[in-house]
Design a protein around this motif. Structure first.
Motif, short mmCIF file in Angstrom:
data_model
loop_
_atom_site.label_atom_id
_atom_site.label_comp_id
_atom_site.label_asym_id
_atom_site.label_seq_id
_atom_site.Cartn_x
_atom_site.Cartn_y
_atom_site.Cartn_z
N UNK A 83 51.40 36.86 46.88
CA UNK A 83 51.11 37.87 45.87
C UNK A 83 49.74 37.67 45.30
N UNK A 84 49.52 38.25 44.15
CA UNK A 84 48.22 38.13 43.50
C UNK A 84 48.32 37.00 42.50
N UNK A 85 47.53 35.96 42.74
CA UNK A 85 47.66 34.77 41.90
C UNK A 85 46.56 34.61 40.90
N UNK A 86 45.74 35.63 40.68
CA UNK A 86 44.67 35.50 39.70
C UNK A 86 43.48 34.77 40.28
N UNK A 87 42.57 34.34 39.40
CA UNK A 87 41.35 33.71 39.88
C UNK A 87 41.44 32.20 39.78
#
Lengths: 345, 45
Positions: free
Chosen positions: A333-337
């Protein structure tokens, strides 16, 4: 010593049968190719309980530092951190490989300092055989193998495996954290390092603080990385450590590796959730089994002091751990930066 | 006057509570979406 019938295969001396040692003993006894398991434990009740639960392949010894049977092929230490250095020296003197699941920064440094005498004696000393350091470093190496360059590794861990483990973790959280940044060591301040870290369920999100424990082993494996951090947090909903040391409580590790894949900067996140004592005990047994040739998990360690993740191959090791119930997962998924590029850096 | 002072106390407590929550929430909580999947296959990815 209580002597029981001989069985085929090399003999293991397992020092300490507390929460971790009892799990390691079970895993060793269940490993084909390992003969007897000698349980060295000073507490009679613990020794008796472990012996009774393990059957014919286990025998007991009351002093890990005293006389050993002649056929000891490897020493596996599940002692509290303070006992590891002394036992490692005894093992080196006797020419026997030594495996430790310690998570204590000072003990890791003490064992790393045995490098010259371990090499001179032709003995392997293997550390980093716990949840973190240990399995977390294996997952970091596994993630790194999917990237062309690694510039950041961030490891977080929650959970303890008994009273000695609680003491070690509390000390780690009291001491000044240490991280590897741009080619040098940085010691941070205490509180502003707190960060919410997401572990696989049922652990979920936990506040974790930067620590120094295990960072030296991680840096040995990623010397060219720009940033390496290790964070510890409290275990299973235990504010104030109410349930700390509860061997039935969940532990978890999360490994986030950043690097370059093709022309893009990318990250891989791995995690594992298991009872901390089970994960550590299983790692200890699997590493010992590999060193004895009972399991084929990579090249053997040469003389000297190594982390398990430095010489064992991640895929066979993770496969064997999974077969024994310690299963790793990946975050999709999208885990941020990256934490390094975030405002709190 | 008494009601005014009570109002001030309530406002002060609300500000204090807000500050504590704000301080505790300063960690780098990244927006995430997705989930965990067990590693599998010959490459264990």
């Amino acid at each position: 010593m209580n002597v029981r019938p001989e069985t085929q295969g090399p003999t293991v001396l397992l020092a300490g049968v507390g929460a971790v040692g009892a799990r390691a003993a079970r895993q060793l006894v269940d490993t084909d190719g390992i003969g007897r398991v000698v349980l060295a434990e000073r507490r009679p009740d613990q020794r008796r309980t472990a012996l009774d639960s393990l059957g014919e392949r286990a025998v007991a010894l009351d002093d890990p530092y005293g006389d050993w049977p002649d056929d000891i092929a490897i020493v596996v230490s599940a002692l509290p951190a303070s006992g590891d250095g002394r036992l490692a020296r005894v093992a080196i003197e006797r020419g026997v490989p030594f495996v430790s699941g310690t998570e204590d920064a000072d003990t890791i440094d003490e064992l790393l300092a045995l490098q010259p005498i371990a090499r001179a004696s032709g003995v392997s000393v293997v550390i980093g055989c716990g949840l973190a350091p240990g399995l977390s470093d294996v997952l970091a190496r596994h993630a790194a193998s999917a990237l062309e360059d690694v510039d950041e590794v961030h490891i977080a861990r929650v959970g303890t495996s008994g009273p000695a483990s609680v003491a070690t973790m509390k000390r780690a959280l009291r001491e000044r954290p240490r991280e590897w940044r741009d080619g040098s060591w940085h010691e941070g301040r205490r509180r502003p390092t707190r960060e919410l870290v997401w572990f696989p369920e049922p652990v979920g999100g936990r506040d974790c603080d930067a620590v120094a424990s295990g960072i030296a082993l991680l840096q040995r494996q990623f010397p060219d990385a720009q940033r390496l951090t290790i964070r510890y947090g409290e275990g299973e909903d235990s504010p104030g450590w109410r349930r700390a040391g509860d061997a039935a409580a969940w532990g978890a590790a999360r490994v986030e590796v950043w690097g370059r894949r093709g022309r893009a900067r990318d990250s891989i996140v791995y995690g594992v959730v298991e009872r901390t004592a089970v994960a550590t005990g299983t790692m200890l047994a699997v590493v010992a089994g590999s060193m004895l040739g009972a399991l084929d998990l990579g090249r053997p360690a040469g003389p000297g002091v190594f982390a398990a993740s430095e010489f064992l191959e991640p895929v066979p090791l993770l496969t064997e751990l999974s077969r024994r119930g310690v299963k790793a997962a990946t975050f999709e998924g999208v885990g941020g930066e990256s934490p390094a590029t975030s405002p709190r850096g | 006057m008494k009601a005014f002072r009570r109002g001030l106390v309530v406002a002060f407590i609300a500000l204090l509570a807000g500050a504590i929550v704000r301080l505790r929430g300063k960690g780098t909580v990244q927006p995430t979406s997705g989930g965990w999947r067990e590693l599998e296959g010959p490459d264990f990815r």
